[in-house]
Design a protein around this motif. Sequence first.
Motif, PDB file in Angstrom:
ATOM      1  N   GLY A  30      14.646   0.606  -0.385  1.00  0.00           N
ATOM      2  CA  GLY A  30      14.393   1.498   0.743  1.00  0.00           C
ATOM      3  C   GLY A  30      14.342   0.793   2.071  1.00  0.00           C
ATOM      4  O   GLY A  30      13.644   1.241   2.998  1.00  0.00           O
ATOM      5  N   LEU A  31      15.095  -0.303   2.194  1.00  0.00           N
ATOM      6  CA  LEU A  31      15.086  -1.092   3.429  1.00  0.00           C
ATOM      7  C   LEU A  31      16.390  -0.962   4.203  1.00  0.00           C
ATOM      8  O   LEU A  31      16.656  -1.745   5.107  1.00  0.00           O
ATOM      9  N   SER A  32      17.180   0.023   3.856  1.00  0.00           N
ATOM     10  CA  SER A  32      18.453   0.251   4.536  1.00  0.00           C
ATOM     11  C   SER A  32      18.457   1.655   5.136  1.00  0.00           C
ATOM     12  O   SER A  32      18.696   2.641   4.443  1.00  0.00           O
ATOM     13  N   PRO A  33      18.139   1.803   6.433  1.00  0.00           N
ATOM     14  CA  PRO A  33      17.897   0.716   7.382  1.00  0.00           C
ATOM     15  C   PRO A  33      16.434   0.285   7.475  1.00  0.00           C
ATOM     16  O   PRO A  33      16.137  -0.742   8.077  1.00  0.00           O
ATOM     17  N   THR A  72      15.736  -7.703  11.015  1.00  0.00           N
ATOM     18  CA  THR A  72      16.883  -6.870  10.690  1.00  0.00           C
ATOM     19  C   THR A  72      17.446  -7.281   9.332  1.00  0.00           C
ATOM     20  O   THR A  72      17.708  -8.469   9.103  1.00  0.00           O
ATOM     21  N   PHE A  73      17.597  -6.317   8.447  1.00  0.00           N
ATOM     22  CA  PHE A  73      18.183  -6.570   7.133  1.00  0.00           C
ATOM     23  C   PHE A  73      19.632  -6.111   7.107  1.00  0.00           C
ATOM     24  O   PHE A  73      20.014  -5.164   7.789  1.00  0.00           O
ATOM     25  N   ASP A  74      20.434  -6.785   6.269  1.00  0.00           N
ATOM     26  CA  ASP A  74      21.819  -6.375   6.059  1.00  0.00           C
ATOM     27  C   ASP A  74      22.189  -6.694   4.612  1.00  0.00           C
ATOM     28  O   ASP A  74      21.607  -7.585   3.988  1.00  0.00           O
ATOM     29  N   THR A  75      23.149  -5.956   4.088  1.00  0.00           N
ATOM     30  CA  THR A  75      23.546  -6.166   2.699  1.00  0.00           C
ATOM     31  C   THR A  75      24.250  -7.507   2.524  1.00  0.00           C
ATOM     32  O   THR A  75      24.881  -8.020   3.446  1.00  0.00           O
ATOM     33  N   ALA A  76      24.115  -8.064   1.339  1.00  0.00           N
ATOM     34  CA  ALA A  76      24.814  -9.300   0.970  1.00  0.00           C
ATOM     35  C   ALA A  76      25.949  -8.917   0.028  1.00  0.00           C
ATOM     36  O   ALA A  76      25.722  -8.676  -1.169  1.00  0.00           O
ATOM     37  N   GLY A  77      27.145  -8.822   0.574  1.00  0.00           N
ATOM     38  CA  GLY A  77      28.283  -8.416  -0.250  1.00  0.00           C
ATOM     39  C   GLY A  77      28.099  -7.029  -0.814  1.00  0.00           C
ATOM     40  O   GLY A  77      27.781  -6.086  -0.091  1.00  0.00           O
ATOM     41  N   THR A  78      28.246  -6.913  -2.135  1.00  0.00           N
ATOM     42  CA  THR A  78      28.118  -5.609  -2.796  1.00  0.00           C
ATOM     43  C   THR A  78      26.734  -5.386  -3.392  1.00  0.00           C
ATOM     44  O   THR A  78      26.509  -4.386  -4.074  1.00  0.00           O
ATOM     45  N   ASP A  79      25.800  -6.313  -3.142  1.00  0.00           N
ATOM     46  CA  ASP A  79      24.451  -6.194  -3.682  1.00  0.00           C
ATOM     47  C   ASP A  79      23.756  -4.954  -3.110  1.00  0.00           C
ATOM     48  O   ASP A  79      23.781  -4.720  -1.904  1.00  0.00           O
ATOM     49  N   THR A  80      23.124  -4.166  -3.976  1.00  0.00           N
ATOM     50  CA  THR A  80      22.506  -2.899  -3.544  1.00  0.00           C
ATOM     51  C   THR A  80      20.988  -2.995  -3.398  1.00  0.00           C
ATOM     52  O   THR A  80      20.309  -1.976  -3.289  1.00  0.00           O
ATOM     53  N   THR A  81      20.453  -4.210  -3.366  1.00  0.00           N
ATOM     54  CA  THR A  81      18.996  -4.384  -3.328  1.00  0.00           C
ATOM     55  C   THR A  81      18.356  -3.692  -2.128  1.00  0.00           C
ATOM     56  O   THR A  81      17.283  -3.080  -2.257  1.00  0.00           O
ATOM     57  N   LEU A  82      18.971  -3.773  -0.960  1.00  0.00           N
ATOM     58  CA  LEU A  82      18.387  -3.146   0.228  1.00  0.00           C
ATOM     59  C   LEU A  82      18.198  -1.653   0.028  1.00  0.00           C
ATOM     60  O   LEU A  82      17.155  -1.092   0.388  1.00  0.00           O
ATOM     61  N   SER A 116       9.444   0.174   4.393  1.00  0.00           N
ATOM     62  CA  SER A 116      10.445   0.742   3.491  1.00  0.00           C
ATOM     63  C   SER A 116      10.237   2.234   3.304  1.00  0.00           C
ATOM     64  O   SER A 116       9.214   2.805   3.718  1.00  0.00           O
ATOM     65  N   ASP A 117      11.181   2.877   2.643  1.00  0.00           N
ATOM     66  CA  ASP A 117      10.979   4.238   2.164  1.00  0.00           C
ATOM     67  C   ASP A 117       9.890   4.212   1.091  1.00  0.00           C
ATOM     68  O   ASP A 117       9.497   3.149   0.594  1.00  0.00           O
ATOM     69  N   VAL A 167       0.841  -1.195   0.000  1.00  0.00           N
ATOM     70  CA  VAL A 167       0.000   0.000   0.000  1.00  0.00           C
ATOM     71  C   VAL A 167       0.876   1.244   0.000  1.00  0.00           C
ATOM     72  O   VAL A 167       1.974   1.230   0.497  1.00  0.00           O
ATOM     73  N   ASP A 168       0.391   2.327  -0.540  1.00  0.00           N
ATOM     74  CA  ASP A 168       1.050   3.630  -0.661  1.00  0.00           C
ATOM     75  C   ASP A 168       2.518   3.538  -1.055  1.00  0.00           C
ATOM     76  O   ASP A 168       3.371   4.290  -0.594  1.00  0.00           O
ATOM     77  N   ASN A 169       2.835   2.569  -1.948  1.00  0.00           N
ATOM     78  CA  ASN A 169       4.188   2.406  -2.502  1.00  0.00           C
ATOM     79  C   ASN A 169       5.267   2.217  -1.434  1.00  0.00           C
ATOM     80  O   ASN A 169       6.406   2.650  -1.603  1.00  0.00           O
ATOM     81  N   ARG A 170       4.906   1.553  -0.360  1.00  0.00           N
ATOM     82  CA  ARG A 170       5.872   1.170   0.662  1.00  0.00           C
ATOM     83  C   ARG A 170       5.724  -0.327   0.940  1.00  0.00           C
ATOM     84  O   ARG A 170       4.625  -0.872   0.881  1.00  0.00           O
ATOM     85  N   LEU A 171       6.822  -0.964   1.239  1.00  0.00           N
ATOM     86  CA  LEU A 171       6.798  -2.361   1.647  1.00  0.00           C
ATOM     87  C   LEU A 171       6.656  -2.428   3.161  1.00  0.00           C
ATOM     88  O   LEU A 171       7.286  -1.653   3.888  1.00  0.00           O
ATOM     89  N   ARG A 172       5.837  -3.351   3.639  1.00  0.00           N
ATOM     90  CA  ARG A 172       5.690  -3.600   5.072  1.00  0.00           C
ATOM     91  C   ARG A 172       5.956  -5.081   5.297  1.00  0.00           C
ATOM     92  O   ARG A 172       5.271  -5.921   4.725  1.00  0.00           O
ATOM     93  N   ILE A 173       6.929  -5.388   6.117  1.00  0.00           N
ATOM     94  CA  ILE A 173       7.411  -6.757   6.257  1.00  0.00           C
ATOM     95  C   ILE A 173       7.333  -7.169   7.724  1.00  0.00           C
ATOM     96  O   ILE A 173       7.803  -6.448   8.612  1.00  0.00           O
ATOM     97  N   LEU A 174       6.730  -8.322   7.984  1.00  0.00           N
ATOM     98  CA  LEU A 174       6.663  -8.828   9.343  1.00  0.00           C
ATOM     99  C   LEU A 174       6.960 -10.312   9.360  1.00  0.00           C
ATOM    100  O   LEU A 174       6.855 -11.000   8.346  1.00  0.00           O
ATOM    101  N   ALA A 175       7.339 -10.796  10.535  1.00  0.00           N
ATOM    102  CA  ALA A 175       7.658 -12.206  10.699  1.00  0.00           C
ATOM    103  C   ALA A 175       6.392 -13.046  10.588  1.00  0.00           C
ATOM    104  O   ALA A 175       5.272 -12.533  10.646  1.00  0.00           O
ATOM    105  N   GLY A 176       6.588 -14.373  10.425  1.00  0.00           N
ATOM    106  CA  GLY A 176       5.457 -15.286  10.363  1.00  0.00           C
ATOM    107  C   GLY A 176       4.566 -15.163  11.584  1.00  0.00           C
ATOM    108  O   GLY A 176       5.038 -14.767  12.663  1.00  0.00           O
ATOM    109  N   PRO A 177       3.252 -15.492  11.451  1.00  0.00           N
ATOM    110  CA  PRO A 177       2.283 -15.247  12.522  1.00  0.00           C
ATOM    111  C   PRO A 177       2.677 -15.776  13.898  1.00  0.00           C
ATOM    112  O   PRO A 177       2.432 -15.122  14.906  1.00  0.00           O
ATOM    113  N   THR A 178       3.313 -16.928  13.970  1.00  0.00           N
ATOM    114  CA  THR A 178       3.656 -17.478  15.282  1.00  0.00           C
ATOM    115  C   THR A 178       4.861 -16.792  15.913  1.00  0.00           C
ATOM    116  O   THR A 178       5.148 -16.980  17.089  1.00  0.00           O
ATOM    117  N   GLU A 179       5.565 -15.978  15.114  1.00  0.00           N
ATOM    118  CA  GLU A 179       6.742 -15.247  15.608  1.00  0.00           C
ATOM    119  C   GLU A 179       6.602 -13.763  15.319  1.00  0.00           C
ATOM    120  O   GLU A 179       7.586 -13.055  15.135  1.00  0.00           O
TER     121      GLU A 179
END
Length: 211
Positions: free
Chosen positions: A33-36, A19-29, A155-156, A1-13
């Motif tokens: 807009g998930l950094s941080p 917490t997200f972190d970069t994988a090597g030089t990959d700029t996906t985060l 996300s942003d 919704v509203d061009n933002r990602l909303r991410i949550l853990a599975g229902p039981t957790e």
Amino acid sequence: VDNRLRILAGPTESSSRITFDTAGTDTTLTTLGLSPGSGLEGILSGDVSGAFPHAGGQLQATIGAVGPITLTLGAMANLASFRTELETQINGADGSPEFSQARVAAHSEGGVERLIVMAGSPGSAVAFTQEPGDTTISDLMLNGAASSAITTVISDDLTPVPAIAAGSAMNLTIGAEGPHLATTTAAANTLAAIVSELQGAIRNANAAAAF
């Protein structure tokens, strides 16, 4: 919704911190807009698969320092109409970002149906309380005994929506589990496609319930 990602853990957790972190030089985060990323608090309802049809009623909502405010819900035939009705009433109840930008999502898996209510601004807890003499809050599993607090990552604003390539990767930790590498399988250049790819990558990153 509203061009933002909303991410949550599975229902039981669902209360576990993500917490997200970069994988090597990959700029996906950064691209997504998930950094941080910002944290949003919310509520996960209990299982409402047996609650419908429901004639509607009243309950009180507090988000952050705003409230309690009485919400009046109309008749609801199913989970989808419950989601729409609750989000509409929350958004219209107060002009503060906590209420006007709050979002409600439906989650259905294995016959279990739940609603996810997310605050409209970071650092704002969501709480529902009973309207005197009305059982709507317990009928719809939003009372304290049936629901649980959650923490999501938002996300942003992804306007314009970016493109990600197949094989885009990131590391993530949910609660005490991780970090684990999450990798997309296909390219995506719409928000819906990005959501699908990101969800699949997270679920495939580890077999733990949080993922």
